[in-house]
Design a protein around this motif. Structure first.
Motif, short mmCIF file in Angstrom:
data_model
loop_
_atom_site.label_atom_id
_atom_site.label_comp_id
_atom_site.label_asym_id
_atom_site.label_seq_id
_atom_site.Cartn_x
_atom_site.Cartn_y
_atom_site.Cartn_z
N LYS A 305 42.38 44.95 45.97
CA LYS A 305 43.36 44.10 45.28
C LYS A 305 42.66 42.94 44.57
N SER A 307 39.39 42.65 43.79
CA SER A 307 38.41 43.08 42.78
C SER A 307 39.11 43.47 41.48
N LYS A 308 40.31 44.01 41.59
CA LYS A 308 41.06 44.35 40.38
C LYS A 308 41.40 43.08 39.60
N ASP A 311 38.33 41.50 37.95
CA ASP A 311 37.89 42.23 36.76
C ASP A 311 38.82 42.01 35.57
N SER A 312 39.93 41.30 35.79
CA SER A 312 40.88 41.06 34.70
C SER A 312 40.30 40.06 33.70
#
Length: 409
Positions: A305, A307-308, A311-312
């Motif tokens: 959750k 890491s997503k 990466d945004s």
């Protein structure tokens, strides 16, 4: 994308101007961890309330056994306690005790003096480490009291404080992870088979030892955010719990379970989570964590959750990142507000500078972070953990008057 809603369960949220302004998500996460740690630590008022509660219990113990000695261990001694953490006490005595009888004696005396309600007391005299559990009536703090057997807990707490000095990031990561496990209901070994505070702390230390050994260099602007992600990834996806145990001895790291057989014995080494106790190497700290795999699955889900989000694109981050895995339940916010409203008088002028009235939490329960003025004079005491109440203030409390005058019940 992080949630846009700001609410009291996210008191570490940065200024709205910080989000969506091109600041990398990892840097935002780092700042949020810093603010979470600042928020969640015991304020001086909370610390002194805990110290007073310990003093009251100690008085009962010494009334029953005048030659006994009471020690604090666990998270209150290290300063790594959450606002709702239990307080761990050990009663030392010069001779052997059959634990059942004195624990029941202590129960009777605590109830007779009105320090706890009969309904809140449990005596676990058949447990591997016999313990009495109860809630202290004035402070509403839960206590675990053991006899003699937990002496190593004091040594463990001092060892943890040594590691805190060596790894200044350690307490910040531990507090975030403790709150995360608490929300998952996986922070109690006895009731849920989760990972204890001590076990989690050793896991963080072992991880940091490995990072230090690899000479990994971090950017000071995103260090905590990156470390949290790497910890969650390491124990959530990479670490082989069936093949390796965890150790902080020497340079720390992982130890093949086969090698642990000789020290842990046949009854311990087969547990899924094996953590070598640095104080008593024959003890496996993780042996009773039968829900350890659920903990690791939680770490994995949290890593994916976060890491997503990390990466945004920076421009798309519109709210607190850490809030996607951690929050502060309203009952904890309310409890801290209640404590500060009712027990500010524990900060007597001779013990610290008086708190800034403007920094006290409003009674609505929307915030309860103590002012920086209040924290500054006694923060070092709080971080260093427990000191005996007899060493100075806080002042004594009148039990009946205190209970009669409490507000926000």
């Amino acid at each position: 994308m992080a949630s846009q809603a700001a609410n009291p369960s996210k008191p570490w949220q940065l200024s709205g101007l910080a989000y969506g302004k091109g600041i990398p998500a990892l840097c935002l996460l780092h700042q949020e961890i810093e603010q979470f740690y600042s928020y969640i630590q015991s304020t001086p008022t909370e610390f002194y309330l805990r110290a007073e509660a310990v003093r009251r219990i100690e008085e009962v113990v010494l009334f029953l056994w005048p030659s006994a000695c009471v020690d604090v261990f666990g998270s209150f001694r290290t300063g790594l306690n959450l606002p709702n953490s239990d307080i761990d006490l050990v009663v030392h005595h010069g001779h052997y005790w059959n634990p059942g009888t004195p624990l029941h004696e202590l129960k009777s005396e605590l109830v007779a003096r009105g320090l706890t309600e009969m309904s809140s007391v449990s005596v676990l005299d058949k447990a591997s480490v016999p313990v009495i559990k109860f809630t202290e009536r004035v402070s509403r703090i839960k206590f675990d009291v053991t006899l003699n057997a937990a002496a190593s807990g004091v040594q463990a707490a001092e060892l943890i404080k040594d590691f805190m000095r060596k790894f200044p990031e350690m307490p910040k990561l531990v507090m975030v992870l403790k709150q995360f496990l608490s929300l998952q209901g996986l922070n109690e070994v006895y009731s849920s088979g989760g990972v204890s505070s001590y076990a989690l702390t050793l896991m963080v230390i072992s991880f940091l030892q490995q990072q230090a050994r690899s000479n990994k260099r971090y950017n000071v602007n995103n260090k905590l955010g990156l470390m949290l992600l790497q910890f969650l990834d390491y124990y959530g996806r990479k670490f082989d719990f069936f093949k390796f145990g965890i150790s902080v001895l020497g340079e720390g790291g992982c130890v093949e379970k086969e090698r642990l057989r000789s020290t842990l014995g046949e009854n311990n080494w087969q547990s899924v989570l094996s953590i070598e106790d640095p104080v008593t190497p024959t003890n496996d700290i993780g042996r009773s964590s039968y829900a350890a795999l659920h903990v690791m699955q939680g770490f994995k889900a949290a890593f994916l959750k976060l890491s997503k989000l990390v990466d945004s694109e920076a421009s798309k981050i519109v709210g607190p990142i850490l809030a996607n895995i951690v929050e502060v339940p309203q009952n904890i916010v309310n409890y801290r507000t209640w404590v500060h409203y009712n027990f500010q008088h524990l900060l007597a002028p001779e013990s610290s500078s008086p708190p800034n009235p403007g920094g006290q939490p409003p009674l609505s329960g929307t915030s309860n972070s103590a002012s920086e003025d209040e924290r500054s004079d006694t923060q070092q005491t709080v971080r260093n953990g427990f000191r005996r109440c007899g060493d100075g203030p806080p002042q004594n409390l009148d039990l009946d008057n205190t209970l009669a005058n409490l507000k926000l019940n």
